[in-house]
Write a protein that holds these residues in place. Structure first.
Motif, mmCIF file in Angstrom:
data_model
loop_
_atom_site.group_PDB
_atom_site.id
_atom_site.type_symbol
_atom_site.label_atom_id
_atom_site.label_comp_id
_atom_site.label_asym_id
_atom_site.label_seq_id
_atom_site.Cartn_x
_atom_site.Cartn_y
_atom_site.Cartn_z
ATOM 1 N N ASP A 152 0.814 -1.206 0.000
ATOM 2 C CA ASP A 152 0.000 0.000 0.000
ATOM 3 C C ASP A 152 0.854 1.264 0.000
ATOM 4 O O ASP A 152 0.357 2.360 -0.173
ATOM 5 N N CYS A 153 2.157 1.090 0.224
ATOM 6 C CA CYS A 153 3.052 2.241 0.241
ATOM 7 C C CYS A 153 3.308 2.744 -1.173
ATOM 8 O O CYS A 153 3.203 2.005 -2.150
ATOM 9 N N LEU A 154 3.657 4.020 -1.231
ATOM 10 C CA LEU A 154 4.167 4.602 -2.466
ATOM 11 C C LEU A 154 5.685 4.458 -2.381
ATOM 12 O O LEU A 154 6.300 4.909 -1.417
ATOM 13 N N HIS A 213 9.954 5.305 1.044
ATOM 14 C CA HIS A 213 8.576 4.853 0.930
ATOM 15 C C HIS A 213 7.676 5.841 1.655
ATOM 16 O O HIS A 213 8.083 6.441 2.650
ATOM 17 N N PHE A 249 3.319 2.146 -7.125
ATOM 18 C CA PHE A 249 2.190 2.114 -6.205
ATOM 19 C C PHE A 249 1.419 0.833 -6.530
ATOM 20 O O PHE A 249 1.101 0.592 -7.698
ATOM 21 N N HIS A 250 1.152 0.031 -5.524
ATOM 22 C CA HIS A 250 0.561 -1.285 -5.761
ATOM 23 C C HIS A 250 1.350 -2.075 -6.809
ATOM 24 O O HIS A 250 0.768 -2.696 -7.706
ATOM 25 N N LEU A 275 3.500 4.487 -10.951
ATOM 26 C CA LEU A 275 2.497 5.441 -10.467
ATOM 27 C C LEU A 275 1.822 6.196 -11.609
ATOM 28 O O LEU A 275 0.613 6.428 -11.579
ATOM 29 N N ILE A 331 -4.030 9.294 -3.474
ATOM 30 C CA ILE A 331 -2.710 9.848 -3.191
ATOM 31 C C ILE A 331 -2.766 11.347 -3.445
ATOM 32 O O ILE A 331 -3.158 11.781 -4.520
#
Lengths: 250, 284
Positions: free
Chosen positions: A5-7, A28, A65-66, A70, A160
């Motif tokens: 779930d982190c960027l 992150h 992301f995921h 991104l 985001i």
């Protein structure tokens, strides 16, 4: 901080007009936390946000992301540029600007739906700007303009959020409103990234910090980042912090 | 009074030219609004001067002058971008270099070919609305409908893009496509207006009506609508003035538009110079 779930920014290197602006940046950003990007003037804070959003090219690295790039997931992103990048004499009202947040969701060749109007109304209410709906944006104060842009980003219903210097030239009331909304977004599980120039008292409103000066100096929760040694490296000894009752004072 | 308005209309050439002037007044105000809000007035000037060699070559090769003009306008924009992106030269200087070069080339070509082709350089520079043919009116109407439809259907995207390019790009709008699209609209509008006012004065129809409106209203769509009103009034009054006082049509239209701008500049309720003075005085 390794869950998906982190960027995740890995080894990001950006050259801007043949000058190396950022070198080998890795960090992150976790959801549910308000993350500040700090560093001295010219440290590359705005450049980094723009590179992450695909607004300027980068030479090396990845922004995921995921587990996906991104920039292929722009529908989840809301971005508020620096106030100085906007022409405030443009003939548009507060309502026009907030509705821009619904353009992409509405799609080509379609008029705005009733739902979009309701969402725009609600977000204006949230930032306390409902009464200014039909006012030209050029007649607002700096803080009010910033709140309108915050409303626009909320209307995008993103996951985001990127804010570039949202506190530059705004009043105290606006700063409080903006930080409350950041906290609310974080509590809803959103990722909130804020470029912040000011190292004043407001820094206590962040959970995590990313300290930059062309390279990454430190990242993590604010207590870890705001160490004498890190700040010395970033600001070449021009700033020192005192921890006082767990509050930081520059 | 009514007679004064009807009398010129008994002539076919006046019907055609009045219609042409109205159509041009409408599209110039709409497309010019985008130029004005993006601070690209100079670009309008550059493109309009640059189409001249295209007109000349179209004449020599006997193809539609609209096509020639459009291609020349396109090439000039490409040249401006090449210079700007590959050297230290800034955009305004690049525009100055390219458009004056194209303009000079155009004048040279037309002067060389004008004798054997029975064409007149002045008609290119200042327009020849009284000599407009039915097929030219038809072409202009076709271009105008296309331009207005594009603006209508892509209004919200163009508003977002022209107001906040970074914001528009960040949500994934195709900003390069929107930019190119706007350039094409500007090129088409200029080409469609050449017959009416010529390459030198078309800038006035693009910039003056939207600027007049900008001093009166606060939203882009209102700037466009009031701009269209100002443009159409200028076109009609200019044509009648030119008919009754034997003035050149293009300049007459431009002078009416300028007069309306001055009125707005002085008496706009919110922005006017004189109204502002009185507001200040009565508030004391």
């Amino acid at each position: 901080m390794t869950n998906s779930d982190c960027l995740k920014v890995e080894n990001l290197t950006v050259n801007y007009r043949q000058v190396e602006a950022l070198r080998n940046i890795t960090f992150h950003v976790a959801p549910k936390r308000v993350t500040g990007i700090i560093g001295p003037n010219g440290a590359g804070k705005s450049t980094m946000i723009k590179a992450m959003l695909g607004l300027i090219p980068y030479q090396f690295g990845s922004i995921l992301f995921h587990s996906q790039p991104l920039i292929q997931q722009r529908q989840y992103i809301a971005y508020v540029p620096q106030r100085s990048q906007i022409d405030w004499t443009y003939p548009a009202t507060v309502w026009d600007v907030v509705m821009m947040g619904r353009v992409k969701k509405t799609g080509w060749l379609k008029p705005f739906s009733v739902m979009s109007r309701v969402i725009a109304k609600n977000t204006l209410e949230k930032v306390g700007m409902s009464d200014f709906c039909h006012r030209p944006i050029g007649e607002l104060s700096g803080g009010q303009q910033q709140r309108v842009f915050l409303a626009r980003s909320l209307a995008q219903e993103a996951d985001i959020f990127f804010f570039d210097e949202p506190f530059a030239g705004v009043d105290q009331k606006t700063e409080a409103i903006i930080f409350n909304i950041f906290r609310e977004l974080a509590n809803q599980g959103k990722i909130v990234v804020v470029v912040n120039h000011d190292l004043g008292e407001s820094i206590n409103n962040f959970d995590d910090l990313i300290l930059l000066n062309k390279t990454l100096i430190a990242w993590g929760n604010k207590e870890e980042v705001l160490q004498e040694e890190n700040l010395y490296n970033a600001y070449s000894g021009k700033v020192s912090f005192f921890s006082h009752n767990s509050k930081f004072v520059a | 009074m009514l007679n004064v308005l009807i009398e010129p209309l008994q002539y076919g050439f006046m019907q055609r030219s009045l219609f042409m002037a109205i159509v041009v007044g409408i599209i110039c105000a709409v497309v010019g609004s985008y130029l004005m809000v993006q601070r690209l007035a100079l670009l309008g000037d550059a493109i309009s001067h640059s189409v001249l060699p295209g007109l000349a070559i179209a004449f020599i090769l006997d193809i539609n002058i609209f096509i020639g003009a459009f291609i020349a306008g396109l090439i000039s924009t490409v040249c401006i971008n090449i210079i700007r992106n590959n050297s230290k030269i800034k955009e305004d200087a690049a525009m100055g270099i390219v458009f004056s070069a194209f303009f000079a080339l155009g004048i040279t070509l037309i002067t060389v070919v004008q004798k054997e082709n029975k064409i007149d350089l002045n008609h290119f520079l200042f327009g020849n609305i009284l000599g407009v043919s039915f097929s030219e009116v038809r072409d202009t109407l076709f271009i105008a409908s296309f331009v207005l439809l594009i603006v209508f259907f892509f209004y919200k995207e163009l508003l977002f893009y022209t107001f906040d390019k970074l914001g528009a790009e960040s949500v994934g709008l195709p900003v390069n496509l929107l930019d190119t699209g706007l350039m094409i609209l500007i090129g088409l509008t200029i080409v469609a207006s050449l017959k009416a006012v010529g390459v030198i004065l078309v800038l006035s129809l693009l910039i003056t009506p939207p600027s007049t409106a900008y001093l009166l209203v606060n939203r882009l769509n209102q700037v466009m609508l009031v701009g269209v009103f100002v443009g159409v009034i200028s076109s009609i009054s200019g044509m009648y003035l030119s008919y009754y006082f034997n003035l050149p049509s293009g300049p007459a239209i431009v002078l009416v538009a300028t007069t309306l701008f001055i009125l707005s500049f002085l008496f706009s309720p919110s922005q006017g110079l004189i109204t502002g003075y009185f507001r200040l005085k009565f508030n004391q």
